[in-house]
Design a protein around this motif. Structure first.
Motif, short mmCIF file in Angstrom:
data_model
loop_
_atom_site.label_atom_id
_atom_site.label_comp_id
_atom_site.label_asym_id
_atom_site.label_seq_id
_atom_site.Cartn_x
_atom_site.Cartn_y
_atom_site.Cartn_z
N GLU A 125 9.02 -9.01 125.49
CA GLU A 125 9.55 -8.29 124.33
C GLU A 125 10.95 -8.81 124.00
OE1 GLU A 125 10.05 -3.74 122.66
OE2 GLU A 125 9.61 -4.06 124.77
N VAL A 126 11.16 -9.10 122.69
CA VAL A 126 12.45 -9.58 122.21
C VAL A 126 12.86 -8.76 121.00
CG1 VAL A 126 12.11 -11.92 123.09
CG2 VAL A 126 11.40 -11.35 120.76
N SER A 127 14.09 -8.90 120.55
CA SER A 127 14.55 -8.15 119.38
C SER A 127 14.41 -8.93 118.09
CB SER A 127 16.00 -7.70 119.57
OG SER A 127 16.83 -8.82 119.76
N GLU A 128 14.26 -10.25 118.16
CA GLU A 128 14.06 -11.06 116.95
C GLU A 128 13.31 -12.33 117.30
OE1 GLU A 128 18.11 -13.56 116.36
OE2 GLU A 128 18.29 -11.41 116.00
N LEU A 129 12.71 -12.94 116.26
CA LEU A 129 11.93 -14.17 116.41
C LEU A 129 12.66 -15.33 115.74
CD1 LEU A 129 8.40 -12.74 115.55
CD2 LEU A 129 9.41 -13.08 117.82
N THR A 130 12.36 -16.54 116.15
CA THR A 130 12.95 -17.74 115.57
C THR A 130 12.50 -17.86 114.11
OG1 THR A 130 12.77 -18.78 117.74
CG2 THR A 130 13.15 -20.24 115.87
N ASP A 131 13.43 -18.23 113.21
CA ASP A 131 13.09 -18.44 111.81
C ASP A 131 12.28 -19.72 111.64
OD1 ASP A 131 14.38 -16.18 110.81
OD2 ASP A 131 16.30 -17.22 110.56
N THR A 132 11.36 -19.71 110.67
CA THR A 132 10.58 -20.89 110.32
C THR A 132 10.53 -21.01 108.80
OG1 THR A 132 8.45 -19.73 110.16
CG2 THR A 132 9.08 -20.60 112.34
N GLU A 133 10.08 -22.14 108.29
CA GLU A 133 9.95 -22.33 106.85
C GLU A 133 8.95 -21.33 106.27
OE1 GLU A 133 8.28 -25.70 103.76
OE2 GLU A 133 9.18 -26.38 105.64
N ARG A 134 7.88 -21.06 106.97
CA ARG A 134 6.86 -20.14 106.48
C ARG A 134 7.34 -18.69 106.56
NH1 ARG A 134 0.54 -19.94 108.24
NH2 ARG A 134 -0.05 -18.23 106.89
N GLY A 135 8.04 -18.35 107.59
CA GLY A 135 8.53 -16.99 107.75
C GLY A 135 7.40 -15.99 107.87
N GLY A 137 5.20 -15.29 105.49
CA GLY A 137 4.11 -15.58 104.55
C GLY A 137 2.77 -15.50 105.26
N GLY A 138 1.87 -14.71 104.68
CA GLY A 138 0.58 -14.47 105.34
C GLY A 138 -0.59 -15.01 104.57
N PHE A 139 -1.63 -14.21 104.46
CA PHE A 139 -2.90 -14.60 103.87
C PHE A 139 -2.71 -15.16 102.46
CE2 PHE A 139 -3.71 -11.25 106.92
CZ PHE A 139 -4.70 -11.84 107.69
N GLY A 140 -3.18 -16.40 102.24
CA GLY A 140 -3.08 -17.02 100.92
C GLY A 140 -1.70 -17.53 100.57
N HIS A 141 -0.80 -17.50 101.50
CA HIS A 141 0.60 -17.84 101.26
C HIS A 141 0.78 -19.30 100.82
CE1 HIS A 141 4.05 -19.73 103.68
NE2 HIS A 141 4.54 -19.43 102.52
N THR A 142 -0.07 -20.21 101.28
CA THR A 142 0.14 -21.62 100.97
C THR A 142 -0.59 -22.07 99.72
OG1 THR A 142 -1.64 -22.25 102.47
CG2 THR A 142 0.60 -22.24 103.38
N GLY A 143 -1.17 -21.15 98.94
CA GLY A 143 -1.81 -21.51 97.68
C GLY A 143 -3.32 -21.43 97.74
N ALA A 144 -3.95 -21.67 96.57
CA ALA A 144 -5.40 -21.53 96.43
C ALA A 144 -6.17 -22.72 96.98
CB ALA A 144 -5.76 -21.31 94.96
N ASN A 145 -5.56 -23.88 97.03
CA ASN A 145 -6.30 -25.07 97.47
C ASN A 145 -6.04 -25.35 98.89
OD1 ASN A 145 -7.46 -25.35 94.97
ND2 ASN A 145 -5.79 -26.62 94.20
#
Length: 145
Positions: A125-135, A137-145
């Motif tokens: 258990e931690v209090s925060e996670l490392t930041d990433t470019e995606r952050g 962003g979940g389902f369908g986050h990267t577009g339709a294709n």
């Protein structure tokens, strides 16, 4: 690697059908006769197989693509996981997603089993996670294709 199996059915042991197959077919063990799956009905289907997996491995039970495409039959909890410490009978939860009855016959190939290595993680258990470019962003986050 060797997998110890007790076969209480009268069917052959699971085997790889081709040299590069990942999965082995599992067969229905229905000594009392066929079972009919009505549309949207689910059934726990026995295989008559009991196995001992090595520590660090699991067996994944997955649908057979031909049954899914041609008949609408799939494994409900796909992939089903068989743990290395389980010693009960291998069973498959099938569901009929078609609009027609499906008859499961004794010996029918109903699912495939893939043996896979796995690891157990240590949860920290931690209090925060490392930041990433995606952050976040979940389902369908990267577009339709």
């Amino acid at each position: 690697m060797q997998i110890k199996i007790i076969n209480k059915s009268h069917h052959p042991l699971p085997q790889y059908e081709t040299a590069l197959s990942a999965g082995m077919d599992l067969r229905a063990f229905l000594p009392d006769g066929s079972v009919t799956l009505k549309p949207m009905q689910r059934e726990l289907v026995k295989t008559g197989l009991f196995m001992e997996l090595p520590v660090g491995f699991e067996a994944q039970v997955r649908p057979r693509s031909g049954l899914a495409l041609k008949k609408g039959i799939t494994v409900l909890n796909s992939p089903g996981t068989i743990d290395a410490d389980y010693r009960g009978e291998i069973c498959v939860i099938l569901i009929n997603l078609s609009h027609e009855d499906f008859v499961i016959s004794d010996g029918e190939r109903i699912a495939q089993m893939v043996i896979a290595r796995h690891e157990q993680a240590e949860i920290v258990e931690v209090s925060e996670l490392t930041d990433t470019e995606r952050g976040t962003g979940g389902f369908g986050h990267t577009g339709a294709n």
